[in-house]
Design an enzyme around this catalytic site. Sequence first.
Site, PDB file in Angstrom:
ATOM      1  N   THR B 146       1.175  -1.003   0.045  1.00 47.84           N
ATOM      2  CA  THR B 146      -0.036   0.335  -0.132  1.00 47.84           C
ATOM      3  C   THR B 146       0.926   1.036  -0.085  1.00 47.84           C
ATOM      4  O   THR B 146       1.076   1.959  -0.829  1.00 47.84           O
ATOM      5  CB  THR B 146      -1.057   0.343   1.087  1.00 47.84           C
ATOM      6  OG1 THR B 146      -0.349  -0.289   2.534  1.00 47.84           O
ATOM      7  CG2 THR B 146      -1.892  -1.129   1.221  1.00 47.84           C
ATOM      8  N   LYS B 168       4.534  -6.946   3.695  1.00 49.87           N
ATOM      9  CA  LYS B 168       3.399  -5.656   3.513  1.00 49.87           C
ATOM     10  C   LYS B 168       3.224  -4.813   4.589  1.00 49.87           C
ATOM     11  O   LYS B 168       2.583  -5.284   5.828  1.00 49.87           O
ATOM     12  CB  LYS B 168       2.563  -5.143   2.610  1.00 49.87           C
ATOM     13  CG  LYS B 168       0.922  -5.646   2.802  1.00 49.87           C
ATOM     14  CD  LYS B 168       0.508  -4.761   3.992  1.00 49.87           C
ATOM     15  CE  LYS B 168       0.351  -3.443   3.128  1.00 49.87           C
ATOM     16  NZ  LYS B 168      -0.468  -2.514   4.045  1.00 49.87           N
ATOM     17  N   THR B 179      -1.572  -1.664   8.259  1.00 48.82           N
ATOM     18  CA  THR B 179      -1.653  -3.255   8.506  1.00 48.82           C
ATOM     19  C   THR B 179      -0.728  -3.643   7.897  1.00 48.82           C
ATOM     20  O   THR B 179       0.301  -4.021   6.936  1.00 48.82           O
ATOM     21  CB  THR B 179      -2.987  -3.130   7.746  1.00 48.82           C
ATOM     22  OG1 THR B 179      -4.376  -2.821   8.372  1.00 48.82           O
ATOM     23  CG2 THR B 179      -3.349  -4.922   7.893  1.00 48.82           C
ATOM     24  N   ASN B 378       0.201  10.891   6.347  1.00 44.48           N
ATOM     25  CA  ASN B 378      -1.613  10.268   6.963  1.00 44.48           C
ATOM     26  C   ASN B 378      -2.235  11.596   7.927  1.00 44.48           C
ATOM     27  O   ASN B 378      -3.531  11.250   7.333  1.00 44.48           O
ATOM     28  CB  ASN B 378      -0.328   9.860   8.317  1.00 44.48           C
ATOM     29  CG  ASN B 378       0.006   8.633   8.312  1.00 44.48           C
ATOM     30  OD1 ASN B 378      -0.886   7.258   7.513  1.00 44.48           O
ATOM     31  ND2 ASN B 378       1.395   8.177   8.686  1.00 44.48           N
TER      32      ASN B 378
END
Lengths: 383, 383
Positions: B146, B168, B179, B378
């Site tokens: 991601t 990942k 995640t 973020n």
Amino acid sequence: MSVTAAKGFTAAGIAAGIKENGNPDLALVVNTGPRLAAAGVFTSNRVKAAPVLWSEQVLKGGLVSAVVLNSGGANACTGPKGFQDTHATAEKVAEVLSLNAGEVAVASTGLIGVTLPMDKLLPGVEKAAGELSAHGGEKAAIAIKTTDSVHKTSVVSRDGWTVGGMAKGAGMLAPGLATMLVVLTTDADLEADVLDRALRDATRLTFDRVDSDGCMSTNDTVLLLASGAAEVAPAYAEFAEAVREVCDDLGRQLIGDAEGASKDIKVEVVNAASEADAVEVGRSIARNNLLKCALHGEDPNWGRVLSAIGTTSAAFDPNQLNVAINGVWVCKNGSVGEDRDLVDMRYREVVITADLAAGEETATIWTNDLTADYVHENSAYSS
Amino acid sequence: MSVTAAKGFTAAGIAAGIKENGNPDLALVVNTGPRLAAAGVFTSNRVKAAPVLWSEQVLKGGLVSAVVLNSGGANACTGPKGFQDTHATAEKVAEVLSLNAGEVAVASTGLIGVTLPMDKLLPGVEKAAGELSAHGGEKAAIAIKTTDSVHKTSVVSRDGWTVGGMAKGAGMLAPGLATMLVVLTTDADLEADVLDRALRDATRLTFDRVDSDGCMSTNDTVLLLASGAAEVAPAYAEFAEAVREVCDDLGRQLIGDAEGASKDIKVEVVNAASEADAVEVGRSIARNNLLKCALHGEDPNWGRVLSAIGTTSAAFDPNQLNVAINGVWVCKNGSVGEDRDLVDMRYREVVITADLAAGEETATIWTNDLTADYVHENSAYSS
């Protein structure tokens, strides 16, 4: 106004030379009586600065004649020398004001692990004593600033008596971002045990729930001094409400001036099974760095609210959680709710409502967003 | 290499169109046997994504034939529809590979609260099945990225058998930043309960102690599949060590690629009274935003380490704490130690050693610094 709004107090704020930039750095608050009652709450950090260890002992007697506060150095993690310095500071205040050192509370804020320049601080105490005035509250509030952009004061007056105070810091009691120092004064004629109860009741609901960045200081100190000069003894409920009001106002000012923040975030947890659950969930949301970044970016990212709730031990069913951001219920029953594009996040204040659907208790935690400015201020400035 | 380094596995990674930018977003890993043993550990977040709820059930049987993973959407907080979508994905894999859907694990990563585009995902499964290859491990590792800047793989080979894997994420198992998805494969001939023990032993010491930003994902999944194709059953200790080595390597790669980070920080807690104390103190240091900012600014601010230690319940005497930063004991006996100017912080790796002087236990937690880039990534990117 500040700590001299109530009758029976004098204060001063001066530049003693502790700060290299020459800004004010030493404050003195003196209770001129007739009563000398006091209460205090301190950081729950187990690594406590010397002035906290000292003042905790002073407050055990419930009697404080004077408070000396310095910015420009926390006097934390400074070993036996640090404690001797705090003791010498209290002795100096006692000497110049003809008091007992055991009645002098000390508070410090600034960099940890650096000893105070006593050759500047002790003459500063003499200078401050010479400038004590019943109008000195504002100068005292200015002298305790560190990274604060403004000084913080608050006053509530009732029928013949007053509660006033000053605060510095951009954070919280326990935990605390930058150190929080607060001195509250009142001319109400109340005993130390009543002050203690009112102060604890107030801080539990105000400073304890102001959680700017989850970090806990070694120096947080909140003191409440009563002079009795108003010759009025208000009922407990009325007095406690006034103290809470001043604490709430000062706490809100701390959040509004938090280092680098661009948003003041009110996290309301509703329908919790217990108040403890509500506080745990509120803190977990308030401390979630990813959410704090999203709110900085004005992104109503409710998924990060749910993942924060999910880390707690509070009672809830994941499929019954509801979350509103600024009044828009973007998450209903643990899943997608109203259109997130309806959320207006242009203003500084953001309200997150987390409905646990598990009871009737509530709690509110205040926090800030996480910004590049916060990083800059705390990576460039050794504090 | 990756998940196809061990014999008995095929894999594929393709672009199904789940990501709007057209990047690879769907991976398939198939165990071709002869054994189909498997173990898994999942996020401890109580708000769990649909694929986690599904895969937890699948893993209870200790038998997994295939794993399908998608990036571009977490399928978390998506209600009953989300679970139906996960179920349909497993059914589709089962259909095209002639398996039982109950043997198909599913993992997803991406934005929370958005349903997956099943009209793209299901045809993607068919396409991926058509590209399965014993050399497809790297493509699979690429398809699960991601915000990862690089794909992460690791392989350890021993006498006739291999453990390999892909990961990942820029964070941790529990808690987890972005995640974390990990699939490990081995051709060792071992039963599910042995895999389960080795995986838990390894994750407890590796992924569980990788704590980039203290945030816990709704989707973290770590799977270990064994094909038995090497026809070798190694001793437990030897196998567990290999699994731990692969997990350690992948965990280190996750920290090295954490969103916006400029420092990889190894927090070593030594001389703790218990391992639990060491972990609690390590996490508290690793999660202190003020310290993480200071380290970003290459400021060896040990006061922030002490204030973080002080918030824990671990056994220690504040006056016996010692802290080294990159080998320089800047804090001794809770007070000023060696000259902080001796600390060289120019390199990406920073080692903080916290000596609790309370016992003989140790623990190491890896984390990152807090940077303006982290905030930017973020706050600008809904993830």
